[in-house]
Design a protein around this motif. Sequence first.
Motif, PDB file in Angstrom:
ATOM      1  N   ILE A 242       0.581  -0.907  -0.149  1.00  0.00           N
ATOM      2  CA  ILE A 242      -0.244  -0.183   0.248  1.00  0.00           C
ATOM      3  C   ILE A 242       1.076   1.060   0.118  1.00  0.00           C
ATOM      4  CG2 ILE A 242      -1.989   1.514   1.057  1.00  0.00           C
ATOM      5  CD1 ILE A 242      -3.147  -1.614   2.283  1.00  0.00           C
ATOM      6  N   TYR A 243       2.324   1.198   1.253  1.00  0.00           N
ATOM      7  CA  TYR A 243       2.985   2.003   1.353  1.00  0.00           C
ATOM      8  C   TYR A 243       3.397   2.642  -0.047  1.00  0.00           C
ATOM      9  CZ  TYR A 243       7.291   3.908   2.101  1.00  0.00           C
ATOM     10  OH  TYR A 243       8.582   5.070   1.644  1.00  0.00           O
ATOM     11  N   LEU A 244       3.720   1.332  -1.116  1.00  0.00           N
ATOM     12  CA  LEU A 244       4.592   1.723  -2.498  1.00  0.00           C
ATOM     13  C   LEU A 244       3.732   2.381  -3.651  1.00  0.00           C
ATOM     14  CD1 LEU A 244       6.947  -0.994  -3.213  1.00  0.00           C
ATOM     15  CD2 LEU A 244       6.503   1.168  -3.342  1.00  0.00           C
TER      16      LEU A 244
ATOM     17  N   LYS B 191       0.440   3.932  -2.735  1.00  0.00           N
ATOM     18  CA  LYS B 191       0.640   5.211  -2.690  1.00  0.00           C
ATOM     19  C   LYS B 191       1.098   6.660  -3.631  1.00  0.00           C
ATOM     20  CE  LYS B 191      -1.486   6.324   1.951  1.00  0.00           C
ATOM     21  NZ  LYS B 191      -1.085   6.365   2.978  1.00  0.00           N
ATOM     22  N   ARG B 192       2.128   5.986  -3.224  1.00  0.00           N
ATOM     23  CA  ARG B 192       4.087   6.798  -3.777  1.00  0.00           C
ATOM     24  C   ARG B 192       3.925   7.129  -5.320  1.00  0.00           C
ATOM     25  NH1 ARG B 192       6.475   9.659  -0.233  1.00  0.00           N
ATOM     26  NH2 ARG B 192       5.021   9.848   1.495  1.00  0.00           N
ATOM     27  N   LEU B 193       3.184   5.555  -5.759  1.00  0.00           N
ATOM     28  CA  LEU B 193       3.038   5.701  -7.510  1.00  0.00           C
ATOM     29  C   LEU B 193       2.165   6.330  -8.006  1.00  0.00           C
ATOM     30  CD1 LEU B 193       4.931   3.992  -8.760  1.00  0.00           C
ATOM     31  CD2 LEU B 193       2.580   1.924  -9.258  1.00  0.00           C
ATOM     32  N   LEU B 194       0.782   6.459  -7.108  1.00  0.00           N
ATOM     33  CA  LEU B 194      -0.192   7.404  -7.293  1.00  0.00           C
ATOM     34  C   LEU B 194       0.280   8.573  -6.904  1.00  0.00           C
ATOM     35  CD1 LEU B 194      -3.539   5.578  -6.325  1.00  0.00           C
ATOM     36  CD2 LEU B 194      -2.529   6.379  -8.766  1.00  0.00           C
ATOM     37  N   ILE B 195       0.808   9.158  -6.330  1.00  0.00           N
ATOM     38  CA  ILE B 195       1.584  10.516  -6.051  1.00  0.00           C
ATOM     39  C   ILE B 195       2.005  11.119  -7.291  1.00  0.00           C
ATOM     40  CG2 ILE B 195       2.568  11.509  -4.529  1.00  0.00           C
ATOM     41  CD1 ILE B 195       1.141  10.836  -2.573  1.00  0.00           C
ATOM     42  N   GLY B 196       2.649  10.092  -8.159  1.00  0.00           N
ATOM     43  CA  GLY B 196       3.862  10.574  -9.091  1.00  0.00           C
ATOM     44  C   GLY B 196       3.511  10.240 -10.230  1.00  0.00           C
ATOM     45  N   ILE B 197       2.271   9.717 -10.043  1.00  0.00           N
ATOM     46  CA  ILE B 197       1.352   9.750 -11.666  1.00  0.00           C
ATOM     47  C   ILE B 197       0.393  10.924 -11.853  1.00  0.00           C
ATOM     48  CG2 ILE B 197      -0.576   8.793 -12.804  1.00  0.00           C
ATOM     49  CD1 ILE B 197       0.705   6.325 -11.922  1.00  0.00           C
TER      50      ILE B 197
ATOM     51  N   VAL C  35      14.139   6.733  -3.220  1.00  0.00           N
ATOM     52  CA  VAL C  35      14.558   6.721  -2.546  1.00  0.00           C
ATOM     53  C   VAL C  35      13.706   6.778  -0.972  1.00  0.00           C
ATOM     54  CG1 VAL C  35      15.403   8.708  -0.618  1.00  0.00           C
ATOM     55  CG2 VAL C  35      15.823   9.634  -2.649  1.00  0.00           C
ATOM     56  N   ASP C  36      11.982   6.888  -1.293  1.00  0.00           N
ATOM     57  CA  ASP C  36      10.664   5.628  -0.151  1.00  0.00           C
ATOM     58  C   ASP C  36      11.447   4.271  -0.373  1.00  0.00           C
ATOM     59  OD1 ASP C  36      10.059   7.982  -0.050  1.00  0.00           O
ATOM     60  OD2 ASP C  36       8.385   8.017  -1.810  1.00  0.00           O
ATOM     61  N   LEU C  37      11.541   4.169  -1.468  1.00  0.00           N
ATOM     62  CA  LEU C  37      11.944   1.933  -1.409  1.00  0.00           C
ATOM     63  C   LEU C  37      13.424   2.409  -1.098  1.00  0.00           C
ATOM     64  CD1 LEU C  37      11.521   0.230  -4.994  1.00  0.00           C
ATOM     65  CD2 LEU C  37      10.900   0.409  -2.162  1.00  0.00           C
ATOM     66  N   SER C  38      13.925   2.585  -0.514  1.00  0.00           N
ATOM     67  CA  SER C  38      15.293   2.726   0.134  1.00  0.00           C
ATOM     68  C   SER C  38      15.661   3.260   1.179  1.00  0.00           C
ATOM     69  CB  SER C  38      16.639   3.229  -0.559  1.00  0.00           C
ATOM     70  OG  SER C  38      16.564   4.803  -0.259  1.00  0.00           O
ATOM     71  N   TYR C  39      14.358   3.673   2.174  1.00  0.00           N
ATOM     72  CA  TYR C  39      13.646   4.179   3.251  1.00  0.00           C
ATOM     73  C   TYR C  39      13.670   2.600   4.132  1.00  0.00           C
ATOM     74  CZ  TYR C  39      13.293   9.232   2.204  1.00  0.00           C
ATOM     75  OH  TYR C  39      13.775  10.376   1.975  1.00  0.00           O
ATOM     76  N   ALA C  40      12.673   2.185   3.247  1.00  0.00           N
ATOM     77  CA  ALA C  40      11.803   0.908   3.903  1.00  0.00           C
ATOM     78  C   ALA C  40      13.401  -0.052   3.733  1.00  0.00           C
ATOM     79  CB  ALA C  40      10.890   0.322   2.763  1.00  0.00           C
ATOM     80  N   VAL C  41      14.313  -0.227   2.827  1.00  0.00           N
ATOM     81  CA  VAL C  41      15.632  -1.347   2.852  1.00  0.00           C
ATOM     82  C   VAL C  41      16.582  -0.783   3.923  1.00  0.00           C
ATOM     83  CG1 VAL C  41      17.596  -2.296   2.135  1.00  0.00           C
ATOM     84  CG2 VAL C  41      15.514  -1.523   0.721  1.00  0.00           C
ATOM     85  N   VAL C  42      16.914   0.283   4.621  1.00  0.00           N
ATOM     86  CA  VAL C  42      17.250   1.049   5.782  1.00  0.00           C
ATOM     87  C   VAL C  42      16.852   0.731   6.950  1.00  0.00           C
ATOM     88  CG1 VAL C  42      19.286   1.722   3.936  1.00  0.00           C
ATOM     89  CG2 VAL C  42      17.234   3.269   5.364  1.00  0.00           C
ATOM     90  N   ASP C  43      15.854   0.892   6.680  1.00  0.00           N
ATOM     91  CA  ASP C  43      14.695   1.218   8.163  1.00  0.00           C
ATOM     92  C   ASP C  43      13.523  -0.042   8.160  1.00  0.00           C
ATOM     93  OD1 ASP C  43      12.976   1.627  10.286  1.00  0.00           O
ATOM     94  OD2 ASP C  43      12.931   4.090   9.946  1.00  0.00           O
ATOM     95  N   PRO C  44      13.631  -1.197   8.737  1.00  0.00           N
ATOM     96  CA  PRO C  44      13.149  -2.507   8.904  1.00  0.00           C
ATOM     97  C   PRO C  44      11.500  -2.224   8.729  1.00  0.00           C
ATOM     98  CG  PRO C  44      14.588  -3.130   9.976  1.00  0.00           C
ATOM     99  CD  PRO C  44      15.225  -1.545   9.700  1.00  0.00           C
ATOM    100  N   ARG C  45      11.754  -1.453   9.941  1.00  0.00           N
ATOM    101  CA  ARG C  45       9.832  -0.068  10.529  1.00  0.00           C
ATOM    102  C   ARG C  45       9.165   0.074   9.242  1.00  0.00           C
ATOM    103  NH1 ARG C  45      12.506   3.672  14.697  1.00  0.00           N
ATOM    104  NH2 ARG C  45      13.397   3.971  12.875  1.00  0.00           N
ATOM    105  N   LEU C  46       9.949   0.418   9.014  1.00  0.00           N
ATOM    106  CA  LEU C  46       9.185   0.889   7.316  1.00  0.00           C
ATOM    107  C   LEU C  46       8.237  -0.743   6.428  1.00  0.00           C
ATOM    108  CD1 LEU C  46      10.603   4.254   5.997  1.00  0.00           C
ATOM    109  CD2 LEU C  46       8.392   3.983   6.904  1.00  0.00           C
ATOM    110  N   ARG C  47       8.907  -1.214   6.866  1.00  0.00           N
ATOM    111  CA  ARG C  47       8.749  -2.578   6.126  1.00  0.00           C
ATOM    112  C   ARG C  47       7.754  -3.449   7.088  1.00  0.00           C
ATOM    113  NH1 ARG C  47      13.847  -5.756   4.860  1.00  0.00           N
ATOM    114  NH2 ARG C  47      14.328  -3.972   5.633  1.00  0.00           N
ATOM    115  N   ALA C  48       7.756  -3.133   7.839  1.00  0.00           N
ATOM    116  CA  ALA C  48       6.376  -4.151   8.162  1.00  0.00           C
ATOM    117  C   ALA C  48       5.333  -3.092   8.816  1.00  0.00           C
ATOM    118  CB  ALA C  48       7.556  -3.848   9.800  1.00  0.00           C
TER     119      ALA C  48
END
Lengths: 493, 315
Positions: free
Chosen positions: B3-5, B7-13, B300-313
């Motif tokens: 959902i996070y992804l 959302k980001r994609l829709l904002i981008g479009i 960058v948003d994706l990489s946040y998720a990579v460096v911060d597992p809390r965002l992934r969960a």
Amino acid sequence: MKQWKTILAAAALALASSTAAMAARTDLVLGMPLEPPHLDPTAGAAAAIDEVFYANVFEGLTRIGSRGEVLPDLAESWTISDDGKTYTFKLRSGVKFHDGSDFDASDVKFSLDRARGENSVNAQKGLFAPIDTVEVVDPTTVKVTLKNPLGSFLYNLGWGDAVIVAPESADTNKEKPVGTGPFKFQNWAKGSAITLVKSDGYWGDPVALDKAEFRIIPDAAAAIPALLSGDVQALPNFALGDALAQVKADPRFKVVIGTTEGETVLSTNNKRPPFDNLKVRQAIAHALDRKALIDGATGGLGTPIGSHFAPHNPAYVDLTGTYPHDIAKAKELLKEAGLADGFKATLKLPPVGYARQGGEIVASQLREVGIDLQIIPVEWADWLKQVFTDKDYDLSIVSHTEPNDIDIYARKDYYFNYDNPAFNKVIDELNLTSDEAKRTELYKQAQKILADDAVNGFLFELPKVGIWDAKVEGLWENSPIQSNDLTKVKWVD
Amino acid sequence: MTIYLLKRLLIGIATLVVASLVVFLMLEVVPGDPARLMLGMNASDAQVELLREQMGLNQPLILRYLDWARGLLSLDFGRSYTYSVPVIDLIKERLVVSFPLAVIALTLSTLIAIPVGLFAAARRGKAGDTAAMAVAQVGVAMPNFWFALLLVYVFAVWLRLVPAGGFPGWSNGAWPALKALILPALALALPQAAILARVTRSALIEVLNEDYIRTARAKGMPMRAVLWRHALRNAMIPVLTIMGLQFAFLLAGTIIIENVFYLPGLGRLVFQAITQRDLIVVESVVMLLVAAVVIVNLIVDLSYAVVDPRLRARQ
């Protein structure tokens, strides 16, 4: 020990002779500030197109030489009928286009008809308007009939816009130009460089260079290091400004200051009050100090002019004394015009150094007599729209770089809004005259009328500032037509 | 995560659609006519009109927008008014310069900034920190064109190690092309590195105040390991954000550096197109850049998720 000396001497000798035997360089990289929008000189006004391709890749029936003279080119000779209306051109035989196709009379007819045709987007279409018919007599003879005699016709055929193109390649010349000249087009890396190479089988004198690259360097601050590092060996026409001082004293380079066809004028809207009043225009002329202006806007390199005519032209008359710099006189004239307290006006300036710097100086000079100018800097596209097309301006500064263009003052609706029947009559007569002495006389009359009428503030002839490697010879000193003619350029030791 | 992804994609479009409208309308109100510019001062009005027709400039505004927007979807940007070649070709020619340049400059700036930031943060308040930050301050303040000219005079004019400018193209081998990009990349990288080093330092200092750092130190972990393993990773989010912004800038905001080194990059293409009123080129390149910014932000948003597992969960 002695033996060693002999060996050393022999080695030195061998080294020296091998250097001498090494042929002179045959490649040249030239820097130019503006990139052509496309590569077809018959479809655009950009000077950069002619600066690369004129005389190098494309040739016309006639051509303009380094002193502004008309020379035979693809036409080896011509005869003019007694009524001055029919020109019969004898063409060179054995000339080939770079794509291998033959050049003959039909190409001439095609090129001239294309330039004046209904769908022509030739930037100088007016040059071809006097042509009535173009007939192919035989493969090496062309007969051109004019609607009326035209003294400057042979000169006009020497413009870059009048070069001869082939029907097979005319539509693709914008991307892949095909001409008859001593160099052929090799490559255009957009934004970067245009490369020409020697064309084998050229009909005329072979050229010394095998390869010439025109590199686009938009900034003077970048052009100087490029020259100093040897990446670029010539900057044939570059407004270097203060950077010039940096290389002037360097013996590795030649600095050559020449003249151009660029009459720089304080363009004046002759129909808009108060500029419609001759006294006001005369006052402006008296208020201008050309010397200070030339020092400030061109580093002292421009030549003062008193009318719209190039000083290197044989028909030039020096009219800079018509309204000499005289502030008291200027104020008096303003008073007579009922503007004793001065007035406000705008000065729209295009984005070129001479205009932007010159504009500030002009504004301060006119302020001394009470004329308060508001400077409005505009971009080129904007300038062409507001000033040139819509004529929505009071004053502007621009250089008119077309050669021999005094006739623009006779044009209806030209942006100066100047209309003087006496002047128009002189230009009409000029167009019907081909006798050289008579033409010179008429040109002088035309210059005088413009100077007396103070149509524009006539400022200076734009200089051509060229710098190149001291070992390069044959580049043009002056610029009687927009061109970097490489046909005589060579490296010497 | 999905959902996070999304959302980001829709904002981008949505950003892209709005940007296309704004860019198109803004440029349409700019005065100036590419046809008159092409034909110059000696051509008649009738001729200019003829060329406008040939260039397709006489169609109504809305039609031109729809045409262009439809083309964008299929990566067909239309034809340049002045060059009369497909815009996409022009962009490709410039991207082979601008993209590697941006990548090299960003790599250089990261390689310089992260160690300097770590060094300064670890010695907070000490002489090393003060010195490093003073140098960074100079780096931020220094105009990059001036630094570029300095580099040219030292390495091209004086030492003659690299060319003073220009780009030979990749067809002549990778080395000459890379050589042409070294100085511009350096000139671009240093000011960026200065900014990045400061951001890295302050982000690290904030993290170093956290309890888990004290815990790690207390259990006897050496400072170096704490810095690299615990602190840096947690400080990465602001650093990545700045890097994303910098990459977008490096792609096309480099017009000044491109002028100093006369590189045929995207920045100069836009600049030239603006002066020639080749609006379709300007519009297309600007849209491309908007797209680049959107994509970089997504990454960058994706990489946040990579460096911060809390965002992934987080669901």
